[in-house]
Design an enzyme around this catalytic site. Structure first.
Site, PDB file in Angstrom:
ATOM      1  CE1 TYR A  95      -7.108   3.686  -0.416  1.00 18.21           C
ATOM      2  CE2 TYR A  95      -6.729   1.460  -1.227  1.00 18.21           C
ATOM      3  CZ  TYR A  95      -6.787   2.366  -0.182  1.00 18.21           C
ATOM      4  OH  TYR A  95      -6.542   1.945   1.088  1.00 18.21           O
TER       5      TYR A  95
ATOM      6  NE  ARG B 138     -13.153   2.754   7.538  1.00 15.14           N
ATOM      7  CZ  ARG B 138     -12.142   2.484   6.708  1.00 15.14           C
ATOM      8  NH1 ARG B 138     -11.199   3.366   6.483  1.00 15.14           N
ATOM      9  NH2 ARG B 138     -12.086   1.302   6.117  1.00 15.14           N
TER      10      ARG B 138
ATOM     11  CD  GLU C  11      -2.663  -1.338   2.495  1.00 17.48           C
ATOM     12  OE1 GLU C  11      -3.637  -0.604   2.697  1.00 17.48           O
ATOM     13  OE2 GLU C  11      -2.271  -2.187   3.311  1.00 17.48           O
TER      14      GLU C  11
ATOM     15  N   GLY D 282      -7.485   5.421   5.901  1.00 20.55           N
ATOM     16  CA  GLY D 282      -7.059   6.306   4.822  1.00 20.55           C
ATOM     17  C   GLY D 282      -7.209   7.761   5.208  1.00 20.55           C
TER      18      GLY D 282
ATOM     19  CG  ASN E 287      -9.451  -0.314   8.547  1.00 19.25           C
ATOM     20  OD1 ASN E 287      -8.783  -0.988   7.790  1.00 19.25           O
ATOM     21  ND2 ASN E 287     -10.775  -0.327   8.545  1.00 19.25           N
TER      22      ASN E 287
ATOM     23  CD  GLU F 155     -10.335  -5.133   7.308  1.00 15.87           C
ATOM     24  OE1 GLU F 155      -9.296  -4.460   7.370  1.00 15.87           O
ATOM     25  OE2 GLU F 155     -10.547  -5.991   6.431  1.00 15.87           O
TER      26      GLU F 155
ATOM     27  CG  ASP G 250     -14.201  -1.390   7.275  1.00 20.86           C
ATOM     28  OD1 ASP G 250     -14.474  -0.196   7.497  1.00 20.86           O
ATOM     29  OD2 ASP G 250     -13.156  -1.756   6.700  1.00 20.86           O
TER      30      ASP G 250
ATOM     31  CB  SER H 152      -5.999  -1.765   0.642  1.00 17.90           C
ATOM     32  OG  SER H 152      -5.723  -0.575   1.333  1.00 17.90           O
TER      33      SER H 152
END
Length: 319
Positions: free
Chosen positions: A218, A257, A16, A277, A273, A271, A259, A147
């Site tokens: 992205y 964050r 990434e 981002g 994060n 998961e 999900d 990602s």
């Protein structure tokens, strides 16, 4: 007022890297140059310089994703250098980066997550048994990649071998997970000892994307992101509570964050994060903006939380 000497870390050596560099550029542009004297470092080439500069650095912003950035390694280096940094420490970063360990901690904390099993490179995968246990479709993904790199949704038994090979190209341990069809939601958390949830975002991958894959994440215009999500107040509260519980179950600090998938009336955590981002249009800054934080103010808040947490840790150590 004296400027804060800030180390901005972006780039690195994970898959990434390009995402991290883009985020780093946007973070640099958004930072208030009247408040910060910004020093930029790419861990791929600049770690020696970072170590040499450490005595003069007041705080760091880690804008790295994936292994050797989000997994506790850089966090450990900054701890040794006594540099405050935003977000999770070594333990939380390592735990959240490992999706297998995360899911086990979700289960321990009573947080709903899709049924799963794990495979290592030394295992002889019993594919028919996996399908009997978890059904089809299945999700096959590396344990420690981000990602959606190396992830495959498998609909037919004949495709399992290829999906497993793709996963092992990125990690030596895989998660095989029951596929949950529904609405994808994500929810940010902000704060150290008493974190609060941000507004919920609804994610709708565009045509041609079966799930929120790398390109959907992205490539501009590939996904519709709606904030606040079009869900009722009770469901919003449940999502936000799960985001905070997930944050705490994984020993996180500062921000995160999480999900989730909504299937009928059931929520499943996928998961969490630890370094979401961080471009101005990324999910976490979008949610923060809905809560009243400009991108610049959000970065100020993360830096303040980092310095507060470092001060508290130093006090606990009696230094």
């Amino acid at each position: 007022m004296k400027k804060i000497k800030l180390a901005l870390l972006a780039g690195g050596i994970s898959s990434e890297r390009s995402v991290s560099l883009n985020s780093g550029n946007q973070v640099f542009e958004a930072l208030d140059k009247d408040k910060y004297d910004i020093l930029r470092y790419d861990p791929k080439t600049d770690l020696k310089q970072l170590v040499m500069d450490a005595p003069d650095i007041d705080a760091a912003l880690i804008i790295l994703h994936g292994p050797f950035g989000e997994d506790g390694t850089v966090q450990g280096l900054l701890d040794l250098l006594d540099i405050p940094y935003q977000g999770a420490g070594v333990l939380g970063s390592a735990v959240a980066m490992n999706k297998l360990l995360s899911k086990r901690l979700y289960q321990t904390g009573g947080i709903p997550t899709p049924d799963f099993c794990s495979l290592t490179a030394n295992d002889a995968a019993d594919i028919p048994q996996l399908i009997r246990d978890l059904g089809l479709p299945l999700v096959v993904k590396p344990t420690c990649a981000g990602s959606s790199v190396g992830m495959t949704i498998v609909k037919k038994e004949a495709d399992m071998d290829r999906a497993i090979q793709e996963g092992f190209a990125h990690d030596d341990t895989l998660i095989v997970e029951a596929y949950v069809k529904g609405l994808e939601l994500t929810c940010g958390v902000l704060g150290n000892d008493d974190p609060t949830a941000l507004p919920v975002i609804e994610i709708i991958p565009g045509q041609g994307h079966e799930y929120f894959d790398f390109n959907a994440k992205y490539v501009a215009g590939e996904t519709e992101e709606i904030c606040p999500a079009r869900i009722d107040a009770d469901l919003t509260r449940r999502v936000q509570e799960l985001a905070v519980r997930s944050h705490q179950a994984l020993f996180l600090k500062g921000y995160s964050r999480t999900d989730m998938m909504l299937a009928g009336n059931d929520l499943f955590v996928l998961e969490t994060n630890t370094i979401p981002g961080m471009t101005a249009t990324s999910l976490y800054p979008q949610s923060a903006a809905e809560a009243g934080y400009s991108f610049s103010r959000l970065l100020d808040t993360l830096i303040q939380l980092a310095m507060e947490e470092h001060k508290n840790k130093t006090k606990r150590r009696g230094q």
